[in-house]
Design a protein around this motif. Structure first.
Motif, PDB file in Angstrom:
ATOM      1  N   PRO A  53      -0.903  13.346   4.662  1.00 49.34           N
ATOM      2  CA  PRO A  53      -2.343  13.097   4.675  1.00 49.34           C
ATOM      3  C   PRO A  53      -2.870  12.624   3.321  1.00 49.34           C
ATOM      4  O   PRO A  53      -3.754  11.756   3.272  1.00 49.34           O
ATOM      5  N   ASP A  54      -2.336  13.151   2.224  1.00 48.12           N
ATOM      6  CA  ASP A  54      -2.776  12.699   0.897  1.00 48.12           C
ATOM      7  C   ASP A  54      -2.361  11.252   0.639  1.00 48.12           C
ATOM      8  O   ASP A  54      -3.138  10.467   0.069  1.00 48.12           O
ATOM      9  N   ASP A  55      -1.140  10.889   1.055  1.00 48.65           N
ATOM     10  CA  ASP A  55      -0.692   9.504   0.911  1.00 48.65           C
ATOM     11  C   ASP A  55      -1.623   8.567   1.675  1.00 48.65           C
ATOM     12  O   ASP A  55      -2.039   7.517   1.158  1.00 48.65           O
ATOM     13  N   VAL A  63      -8.351   4.402   0.780  1.00 45.22           N
ATOM     14  CA  VAL A  63      -9.304   4.078  -0.291  1.00 45.22           C
ATOM     15  C   VAL A  63      -8.973   2.727  -0.905  1.00 45.22           C
ATOM     16  O   VAL A  63      -9.852   1.885  -1.137  1.00 45.22           O
ATOM     17  N   GLN A  64      -7.672   2.483  -1.158  1.00 39.56           N
ATOM     18  CA  GLN A  64      -7.273   1.222  -1.757  1.00 39.56           C
ATOM     19  C   GLN A  64      -7.541   0.050  -0.808  1.00 39.56           C
ATOM     20  O   GLN A  64      -7.974  -1.023  -1.239  1.00 39.56           O
ATOM     21  N   LEU A  65      -7.323   0.241   0.487  1.00 41.17           N
ATOM     22  CA  LEU A  65      -7.616  -0.802   1.461  1.00 41.17           C
ATOM     23  C   LEU A  65      -9.111  -1.100   1.502  1.00 41.17           C
ATOM     24  O   LEU A  65      -9.516  -2.266   1.526  1.00 41.17           O
ATOM     25  N   ALA A  66      -9.932  -0.059   1.488  1.00 43.30           N
ATOM     26  CA  ALA A  66     -11.387  -0.276   1.489  1.00 43.30           C
ATOM     27  C   ALA A  66     -11.823  -1.047   0.250  1.00 43.30           C
ATOM     28  O   ALA A  66     -12.664  -1.955   0.332  1.00 43.30           O
ATOM     29  N   ASP A  67     -11.247  -0.712  -0.899  1.00 41.31           N
ATOM     30  CA  ASP A  67     -11.586  -1.431  -2.134  1.00 41.31           C
ATOM     31  C   ASP A  67     -11.147  -2.893  -2.049  1.00 41.31           C
ATOM     32  O   ASP A  67     -11.847  -3.791  -2.525  1.00 41.31           O
ATOM     33  N   GLU A 113      -8.592   1.447  11.237  1.00 40.63           N
ATOM     34  CA  GLU A 113      -9.915   2.077  11.323  1.00 40.63           C
ATOM     35  C   GLU A 113     -10.744   1.824  10.065  1.00 40.63           C
ATOM     36  O   GLU A 113     -11.980   1.752  10.133  1.00 40.63           O
ATOM     37  N   VAL A 114     -10.085   1.678   8.908  1.00 43.24           N
ATOM     38  CA  VAL A 114     -10.817   1.348   7.676  1.00 43.24           C
ATOM     39  C   VAL A 114     -11.513   0.002   7.826  1.00 43.24           C
ATOM     40  O   VAL A 114     -12.664  -0.177   7.417  1.00 43.24           O
ATOM     41  N   MET A 115     -10.826  -0.979   8.428  1.00 42.24           N
ATOM     42  CA  MET A 115     -11.453  -2.279   8.652  1.00 42.24           C
ATOM     43  C   MET A 115     -12.597  -2.162   9.643  1.00 42.24           C
ATOM     44  O   MET A 115     -13.631  -2.820   9.492  1.00 42.24           O
ATOM     45  N   ALA A 116     -12.415  -1.328  10.662  1.00 38.00           N
ATOM     46  CA  ALA A 116     -13.492  -1.129  11.632  1.00 38.00           C
ATOM     47  C   ALA A 116     -14.723  -0.537  10.950  1.00 38.00           C
ATOM     48  O   ALA A 116     -15.864  -0.968  11.199  1.00 38.00           O
ATOM     49  N   LEU A 140       0.834  -1.205   0.000  1.00 36.70           N
ATOM     50  CA  LEU A 140       0.000   0.000   0.000  1.00 36.70           C
ATOM     51  C   LEU A 140       0.870   1.257   0.000  1.00 36.70           C
ATOM     52  O   LEU A 140       0.592   2.223  -0.723  1.00 36.70           O
ATOM     53  N   ARG A 141       1.932   1.234   0.805  1.00 33.97           N
ATOM     54  CA  ARG A 141       2.800   2.409   0.894  1.00 33.97           C
ATOM     55  C   ARG A 141       3.534   2.671  -0.420  1.00 33.97           C
ATOM     56  O   ARG A 141       3.601   3.812  -0.890  1.00 33.97           O
TER      57      ARG A 141
END
Length: 263
Positions: A171-173, A179-183, A223-226, A155-156
């Motif tokens: 913050p932009d990174d 977004v990519q993790l959520a997808d 937190e995205v997983m939460a 991801l990084r």
């Protein structure tokens, strides 16, 4: 009842926690229909005398992400009764990856997991996002099942390029990574993996990308997983194996606090 398959005379270990017992297993339509003494003949008969009959094992920590492309059997996992292998551990995955920056993904993997970069270069790369990678894996011939995590180091490098090995995320990174993790989770990734372990380095002796992340970055990804209500965190944490008991306890406490805060 007609059985498609009858496995006879094996020692059944059924996963319930009770001891083994001698029994036949009848299978219909790909599902276990009866366990016990079966007198009817099945369309296929398997003599399991002298063998254990058991549900397939889940290998919860593998790095078969690349091997799945050239090894349909999934060795060595399949040799030990494994029917599902979990890949993408420790933050090392082949996606997401930008077409012009595959070397960055290879850099994370080659030393930490002892994978020859020439083998990775031979892959027919046909993906950039993690959902696209899952689609490609889904089409491969496979003798076992696979579950895939999405890796923090990948991801990084996807979001930051070379800076992933040099600095903390902006913050932009972080927004791109979230977004990519959520997808990825929506497409079927079972979780996020990372590494903060001092043992994980690149071939040129630098920390792998996830080790450059601030703790707050990892928290924001968890937190995205939460928010999605799915996924688990796997990874090597610094100081978990420290000989200093106070360092070990601080590392474990931080993980416990993260789990409690995010659910």
């Amino acid at each position: 009842m007609g059985f498609d398959v009858v496995i006879r005379n094996g020692r059944v270990i059924d996963g319930s926690g009770f001891g083994g017992y001698r029994a036949d297993v009848g299978i219909t339509g790909g599902r276990i229909a009866r366990v016990g003494r079966i007198t009817e003949r099945g369309r296929q008969e398997v003599d399991a005398d002298g063998h254990v009959v058991t549900p397939g094992f889940i290998d919860g920590h593998t790095h078969l992400d690349a091997q799945v492309f050239w090894d349909p059997q999934g060795a060595n996992s399949c040799w030990h009764g494994v029917t599902t292998a979990v890949m993408g551990n420790c933050g090392f995955t082949l996606a997401p990856v930008r077409d012009d920056a595959r070397a960055l993904v290879v850099r994370n993997l080659e030393r930490a997991e002892d994978i020859d970069p020439e083998a990775l270069a031979s892959l027919a790369w046909g993906w950039e996002t993690f959902p696209e990678y899952l689609d490609v894996v889904d089409r491969l011939p496979k003798a076992i099942n696979y579950a895939a995590n999405v890796g923090h180091s990948a991801l990084r490098t996807w979001a930051m390029g070379e800076r992933a090995f040099e600095e903390q995320a902006t913050p932009d990174d972080l927004a791109l990574m979230r977004v990519q993790l959520a997808d990825a989770l929506a497409a079927g990734a079972i979780g996020l993996t990372t590494s903060r372990s001092e043992h994980h380095e690149t071939s040129d002796g630098r920390p792998v990308a996830s080790r450059l992340a601030a703790w707050s970055e990892l928290c924001a990804l968890v937190e995205v997983m939460a928010e999605a209500g799915t996924g688990m965190l796997e990874g090597g944490s610094e100081h978990v194996l420290s000989p200093d008991p106070e360092q070990r306890e601080r590392a474990r406490a931080r993980l416990r606090d993260l789990a409690a805060a995010t659910g």
